[in-house]
Design a protein around this motif. Structure first.
Motif, PDB file in Angstrom:
ATOM      1  N   LEU A   1       3.354  -8.426  -3.277  1.00 38.64           N
ATOM      2  CA  LEU A   1       4.227  -8.909  -2.211  1.00 38.64           C
ATOM      3  C   LEU A   1       4.067 -10.420  -1.978  1.00 38.64           C
ATOM      4  CD1 LEU A   1       3.585  -6.078   0.415  1.00 38.64           C
ATOM      5  CD2 LEU A   1       5.448  -6.211  -1.252  1.00 38.64           C
ATOM      6  N   PHE A   2       2.804 -10.881  -1.952  1.00 40.37           N
ATOM      7  CA  PHE A   2       2.514 -12.281  -1.665  1.00 40.37           C
ATOM      8  C   PHE A   2       1.409 -12.771  -2.592  1.00 40.37           C
ATOM      9  CE2 PHE A   2       3.737 -10.302   2.375  1.00 40.37           C
ATOM     10  CZ  PHE A   2       4.678 -11.186   2.862  1.00 40.37           C
ATOM     11  N   LEU A   3       1.447 -14.084  -2.874  1.00 37.39           N
ATOM     12  CA  LEU A   3       0.332 -14.736  -3.557  1.00 37.39           C
ATOM     13  C   LEU A   3      -0.357 -15.616  -2.520  1.00 37.39           C
ATOM     14  CD1 LEU A   3       1.787 -15.853  -7.015  1.00 37.39           C
ATOM     15  CD2 LEU A   3       0.287 -13.934  -6.520  1.00 37.39           C
ATOM     16  N   VAL A   4      -1.698 -15.505  -2.445  1.00 32.20           N
ATOM     17  CA  VAL A   4      -2.469 -16.230  -1.438  1.00 32.20           C
ATOM     18  C   VAL A   4      -3.528 -17.083  -2.132  1.00 32.20           C
ATOM     19  CG1 VAL A   4      -4.001 -15.965   0.553  1.00 32.20           C
ATOM     20  CG2 VAL A   4      -2.151 -14.347   0.215  1.00 32.20           C
ATOM     21  N   ASP A   5      -3.637 -18.330  -1.708  1.00 27.93           N
ATOM     22  CA  ASP A   5      -4.695 -19.227  -2.187  1.00 27.93           C
ATOM     23  C   ASP A   5      -5.847 -19.131  -1.190  1.00 27.93           C
ATOM     24  OD1 ASP A   5      -6.310 -21.182  -3.222  1.00 27.93           O
ATOM     25  OD2 ASP A   5      -4.848 -22.814  -2.996  1.00 27.93           O
TER      26      ASP A   5
ATOM     27  N   PRO B   1       0.808  -1.222   0.000  1.00 26.08           N
ATOM     28  CA  PRO B   1       0.000   0.000   0.000  1.00 26.08           C
ATOM     29  C   PRO B   1       0.841   1.272   0.000  1.00 26.08           C
ATOM     30  CG  PRO B   1       0.075  -0.930   2.190  1.00 26.08           C
ATOM     31  CD  PRO B   1       0.837  -1.869   1.296  1.00 26.08           C
ATOM     32  N   ILE B   2       2.166   1.125   0.204  1.00 25.09           N
ATOM     33  CA  ILE B   2       3.053   2.292   0.289  1.00 25.09           C
ATOM     34  C   ILE B   2       4.411   1.975  -0.327  1.00 25.09           C
ATOM     35  CG2 ILE B   2       2.004   3.310   2.351  1.00 25.09           C
ATOM     36  CD1 ILE B   2       4.189   1.980   4.022  1.00 25.09           C
ATOM     37  N   ILE B   3       5.196   3.012  -0.511  1.00 14.72           N
ATOM     38  CA  ILE B   3       6.582   2.878  -0.959  1.00 14.72           C
ATOM     39  C   ILE B   3       7.449   2.770   0.283  1.00 14.72           C
ATOM     40  CG2 ILE B   3       8.504   4.098  -2.070  1.00 14.72           C
ATOM     41  CD1 ILE B   3       6.421   5.479  -3.832  1.00 14.72           C
ATOM     42  N   GLY B   4       8.421   1.887   0.247  1.00  9.81           N
ATOM     43  CA  GLY B   4       9.317   1.767   1.400  1.00  9.81           C
ATOM     44  C   GLY B   4      10.200   0.556   1.284  1.00  9.81           C
ATOM     45  N   THR B   5      10.704   0.093   2.439  1.00 12.02           N
ATOM     46  CA  THR B   5      11.564  -1.082   2.502  1.00 12.02           C
ATOM     47  C   THR B   5      10.782  -2.224   3.140  1.00 12.02           C
ATOM     48  OG1 THR B   5      13.501   0.333   2.729  1.00 12.02           O
ATOM     49  CG2 THR B   5      13.776  -1.985   3.299  1.00 12.02           C
TER      50      THR B   5
ATOM     51  N   CYS C   1       3.727  -8.587   6.934  1.00 11.99           N
ATOM     52  CA  CYS C   1       5.060  -8.007   6.773  1.00 11.99           C
ATOM     53  C   CYS C   1       5.067  -6.602   7.370  1.00 11.99           C
ATOM     54  CB  CYS C   1       5.474  -7.956   5.302  1.00 11.99           C
ATOM     55  SG  CYS C   1       4.466  -6.845   4.293  1.00 11.99           S
ATOM     56  N   VAL C   2       6.222  -5.969   7.317  1.00  9.86           N
ATOM     57  CA  VAL C   2       6.376  -4.578   7.750  1.00  9.86           C
ATOM     58  C   VAL C   2       7.040  -3.828   6.605  1.00  9.86           C
ATOM     59  CG1 VAL C   2       7.557  -3.051   9.374  1.00  9.86           C
ATOM     60  CG2 VAL C   2       6.602  -5.187  10.186  1.00  9.86           C
ATOM     61  N   ILE C   3       6.562  -2.604   6.348  1.00  4.96           N
ATOM     62  CA  ILE C   3       7.209  -1.759   5.348  1.00  4.96           C
ATOM     63  C   ILE C   3       7.643  -0.479   6.047  1.00  4.96           C
ATOM     64  CG2 ILE C   3       6.941  -0.451   3.216  1.00  4.96           C
ATOM     65  CD1 ILE C   3       5.070  -2.606   2.227  1.00  4.96           C
ATOM     66  N   GLU C   4       8.955  -0.214   5.966  1.00  3.25           N
ATOM     67  CA  GLU C   4       9.514   0.991   6.570  1.00  3.25           C
ATOM     68  C   GLU C   4       9.458   2.124   5.558  1.00  3.25           C
ATOM     69  OE1 GLU C   4      13.724   2.841   8.172  1.00  3.25           O
ATOM     70  OE2 GLU C   4      13.692   0.859   7.263  1.00  3.25           O
TER      71      GLU C   4
ATOM     72  N   PHE D   1       7.759   2.218  10.831  1.00  4.78           N
ATOM     73  CA  PHE D   1       7.512   0.836  10.461  1.00  4.78           C
ATOM     74  C   PHE D   1       6.008   0.600  10.429  1.00  4.78           C
ATOM     75  CE2 PHE D   1      11.834   0.902  11.814  1.00  4.78           C
ATOM     76  CZ  PHE D   1      12.468  -0.017  10.988  1.00  4.78           C
ATOM     77  N   ASN D   2       5.485   0.304   9.230  1.00  3.78           N
ATOM     78  CA  ASN D   2       4.053   0.124   9.020  1.00  3.78           C
ATOM     79  C   ASN D   2       3.749  -1.360   8.878  1.00  3.78           C
ATOM     80  OD1 ASN D   2       3.289   3.082   8.460  1.00  3.78           O
ATOM     81  ND2 ASN D   2       5.022   2.725   7.104  1.00  3.78           N
ATOM     82  N   GLU D   3       2.936  -1.889   9.804  1.00  2.73           N
ATOM     83  CA  GLU D   3       2.535  -3.283   9.707  1.00  2.73           C
ATOM     84  C   GLU D   3       1.510  -3.423   8.593  1.00  2.73           C
ATOM     85  OE1 GLU D   3       1.128  -4.709  13.466  1.00  2.73           O
ATOM     86  OE2 GLU D   3       3.149  -4.823  14.289  1.00  2.73           O
ATOM     87  N   ILE D   4       1.733  -4.364   7.700  1.00  2.00           N
ATOM     88  CA  ILE D   4       0.819  -4.609   6.595  1.00  2.00           C
ATOM     89  C   ILE D   4      -0.030  -5.828   6.963  1.00  2.00           C
ATOM     90  CG2 ILE D   4       0.607  -5.049   4.123  1.00  2.00           C
ATOM     91  CD1 ILE D   4       1.980  -2.327   4.981  1.00  2.00           C
ATOM     92  N   GLU D   5      -1.342  -5.592   7.036  1.00  3.62           N
ATOM     93  CA  GLU D   5      -2.267  -6.647   7.428  1.00  3.62           C
ATOM     94  C   GLU D   5      -2.944  -7.238   6.196  1.00  3.62           C
ATOM     95  OE1 GLU D   5      -4.898  -4.805  10.218  1.00  3.62           O
ATOM     96  OE2 GLU D   5      -3.383  -4.760  11.793  1.00  3.62           O
ATOM     97  N   SER D   6      -3.247  -8.523   6.277  1.00  2.00           N
ATOM     98  CA  SER D   6      -3.920  -9.211   5.181  1.00  2.00           C
ATOM     99  C   SER D   6      -5.379  -8.793   5.113  1.00  2.00           C
ATOM    100  CB  SER D   6      -3.824 -10.721   5.390  1.00  2.00           C
ATOM    101  OG  SER D   6      -4.575 -11.384   4.406  1.00  2.00           O
TER     102      SER D   6
END
Length: 159
Positions: free
Chosen positions: A153-157, A87-91, A117-120, A125-130
């Motif tokens: 970032l991820f592929l989810v079944d 959802p954002i630009i970062g690390t 994951c976390v994106i800095e 540090f922004n926690e990314i929730e599913s």
């Protein structure tokens, strides 16, 4: 000012968090506006049209680049998979701290609201929730690597 310099300027402005930057030179006038949804770049050049055409192509690689990082796999297998995007630009970081385990691994079951994951971004540090429930099929980004807005970032079944 060449295309590489303009692309670098766009990336720099996006990472800096500035909402608008205007740059005026002798024959080029650039305005870059960033928002929560997208980055908008306006380039005005008082030169022949032949040089204006490559300048307009600057925005296209940004929109295409995140999609080209998606792995080339069987379309039938990917048809039912859901992509979790940045959802954002970062690390991108897979774990909350260097000594801690990863939030999720391939094969992990996740629910809506689970941190994946976390994106800095700008020392925050922004926690990314599913936003989906399911099983992690693939991690598309390496740990500690930069990510762009809307990059997969991820592929989810979900089944």
């Amino acid at each position: 000012m060449d295309i590489k310099e303009i692309q670098n300027l766009i990336k720099f402005v996006a990472k800096s968090g500035a909402s608008e930057v205007k740059l005026e030179m002798e024959d080029v006038k650039i305005t870059i506006r960033t928002g929560s949804d997208k980055t908008e770049t306006t380039i005005v050049q008082a030169a022949p049209m032949q040089q204006a055409v490559p300048m307009q192509q600057v925005a296209a690689p940004q929109n295409v680049a995140p999609q080209t990082e998606t792995p080339a796999t069987d379309d039938k297998a990917d048809a039912n998979l859901i992509t979790i995007k940045s959802p954002i630009i970062g690390t991108f970081y897979r774990k909350p701290a260097p000594e801690k385990p990863n939030f999720v691994e391939v094969g992990s079951e996740i629910n809506v609201g689970d941190t994946v994951c976390v994106i800095e971004a700008m020392k925050l540090f922004n926690e990314i929730e599913s936003e989906v429930s399911g099983k992690i099929v693939k991690v598309l980004v390496d740990d500690s690597s930069p990510v762009e807005f809307d990059q997969p970032l991820f592929l989810v079944d979900p089944s």
